[in-house]
Design an enzyme around this catalytic site. Structure first.
Site, PDB file in Angstrom:
ATOM      1  N   SER A 187       3.277  27.644   9.751  1.00 24.01           N
ATOM      2  CA  SER A 187       4.297  27.547  10.794  1.00 24.01           C
ATOM      3  C   SER A 187       5.439  26.630  10.360  1.00 24.01           C
ATOM      4  O   SER A 187       6.088  26.906   9.350  1.00 24.01           O
ATOM      5  CB  SER A 187       3.645  27.098  12.102  1.00 24.01           C
ATOM      6  OG  SER A 187       4.508  27.304  13.192  1.00 24.01           O
ATOM      7  N   ASP A 279       2.043  37.878  16.036  1.00 21.35           N
ATOM      8  CA  ASP A 279       2.824  36.646  15.967  1.00 21.35           C
ATOM      9  C   ASP A 279       4.314  36.969  16.122  1.00 21.35           C
ATOM     10  O   ASP A 279       4.846  37.796  15.371  1.00 21.35           O
ATOM     11  CB  ASP A 279       2.566  35.992  14.607  1.00 21.35           C
ATOM     12  CG  ASP A 279       3.297  34.675  14.411  1.00 21.35           C
ATOM     13  OD1 ASP A 279       4.028  34.238  15.321  1.00 21.35           O
ATOM     14  OD2 ASP A 279       3.128  34.079  13.334  1.00 21.35           O
ATOM     15  N   HIS A 309      -0.588  33.861  15.832  1.00 19.12           N
ATOM     16  CA  HIS A 309      -0.073  32.667  15.176  1.00 19.12           C
ATOM     17  C   HIS A 309      -1.124  31.553  15.271  1.00 19.12           C
ATOM     18  O   HIS A 309      -1.634  31.256  16.340  1.00 19.12           O
ATOM     19  CB  HIS A 309       1.213  32.226  15.885  1.00 19.12           C
ATOM     20  CG  HIS A 309       1.974  31.171  15.162  1.00 19.12           C
ATOM     21  ND1 HIS A 309       2.846  31.458  14.140  1.00 19.12           N
ATOM     22  CD2 HIS A 309       2.003  29.826  15.316  1.00 19.12           C
ATOM     23  CE1 HIS A 309       3.385  30.333  13.697  1.00 19.12           C
ATOM     24  NE2 HIS A 309       2.887  29.330  14.383  1.00 19.12           N
TER      25      HIS A 309
END
Length: 341
Positions: A187, A279, A309
């Site tokens: 991320s 995601d 995610h």
């Protein structure tokens, strides 16, 4: 040689319309269980919280799914001096048996945690770092970079770059292979890893063998309108919240060190890009992987159907998270062998 490779298990076609997501998506049953458990626990939307509250809520949500880290050979905590500040890092040495147990040097993975540059800490990444160390037979250097909004861009990035330099300069002390340093993160951590690779190219060092980008943020200017209130990853509102706290002004959004998609990707080290079907960042990640490949960067894309995610951070909960760690670990070992030849 330019190449891009897609690998994923067959998607689950059930529950396509659950939770108001697009009919084109097929969330895995574990993804639905993940969401249901958060709902039952009353997890709050981070975009409605102040940073201090957001950090607590992010940690509370993550801890719902974390397992016990597997044993490694040893763990040490160090502090890297950067200007007037110290950057804490946690170093994991792999537990190896058999013929590889007595090898002299290990690959090194400098790992930057996720959390939108605002949240996250070393403790929440013990499980993935320990497993990645053992499976890849690598030394993991997990970096506790300073967080926004107290420390806005470029401070978190500078911390990550300093930690990468430290790993390179201290490779011999750490028993690491100076020629096999991988920058990695998930991320926002994937964003930082990509940005460190760009910085290293601009500054002519340190030498980076590969970048492992796990569902990274690659473009803060991306239009995420259709992901408003999305529950399977950072929603439009969450990304605006993170971006507002990370950068000082909107003018920084197109800085390649903030949004690597705007960078000159030619000459970067090989890339492993991990994406998840459900995601909201997947679209920009697929575009980034394509741009890497078009720029001549050897790129491996691992796209996981039905996943959300954050799945790779939680290998005790998501079987696909364990599989993804095994897959990228195998790639790191290949890179190490290639560098030794």
């Amino acid at each position: 040689m330019k190449w891009i490779f897609f690998e994923a298990t067959a998607p689950n076609k059930n529950n396509r319309l659950a939770f108001g997501i697009s009919s084109e998506l097929a969330p895995d049953p574990k993804a639905l269980e993940w969401l249901d458990r958060q709902t039952s626990a009353g997890v709050r939307d981070i975009s409605e919280l102040e940073p201090a509250e957001g950090r607590k809520e992010d940690a509370r949500m993550t801890e719902l799914f974390l397992g016990k880290p597997e044993p490694v050979e040893k763990i040490e905590n160090h502090r890297i001096r950067e200007g007037l500040s110290d950057i804490p890092v946690r170093v994991y040495w792999p537990k190896i048996t058999g013929e590889q147990a007595d090898k002299e040097l290990y690959p090194m993975i400098v790992f930057f945690h996720g959390g939108g540059w605002v949240c996250g800490n070393l403790e929440l990444y013990n499980e993935i770092c320990a497993m990645l160390a053992n499976r890849s037979e690598s030394i993991i250097i997990s970096v506790d970079y300073r967080l926004a909004p107290e420390h806005k861009f470029p401070t978190p990035l500078n911390d990550c770059y300093a930690a990468t330099k430290w790993a390179f300069e201290n490779a011999k002390y750490l028993e690491g292979d100076q020629d096999t340093i991988v920058v990695a993160g998930d991320s926002a951590g994937g964003n930082l890893a990509a940005a460190v690779a760009l910085m290293a190219k601009e500054k002519n060092g340190p030498l980076i063998a590969a970048q492992l980008l796990i569902y990274p943020v690659t473009d803060l200017t991306s239009d995420m309108t259709k992901y408003s209130k999305d529950k399977f990853g950072p929603s439009k509102e969450a990304m605006e919240w993170f971006g507002r706290y990370y950068v000082k002004s909107d003018s920084e959004m197109k800085n390649p060190l903030v949004s690597p998609a705007y960078g000159d990707l030619r000459g970067l080290p090989r890339a492993i890009v991990v994406t998840a079907e459900c995601d909201p960042l997947r679209e920009q990640d697929l575009e980034f992987a394509k741009k890497l490949e078009q720029s001549g960067v050897k790129t491996l894309l691992l796209d996981y159907p039905g996943m959300v995610h954050g799945f790779m951070q939680l290998p005790s909960f998501f079987p696909n998270g364990r599989e993804a760690i095994e897959r990228v670990a195998a790639e790191v070992k290949k890179i190490y062998v290639e560098n030794e030849m």
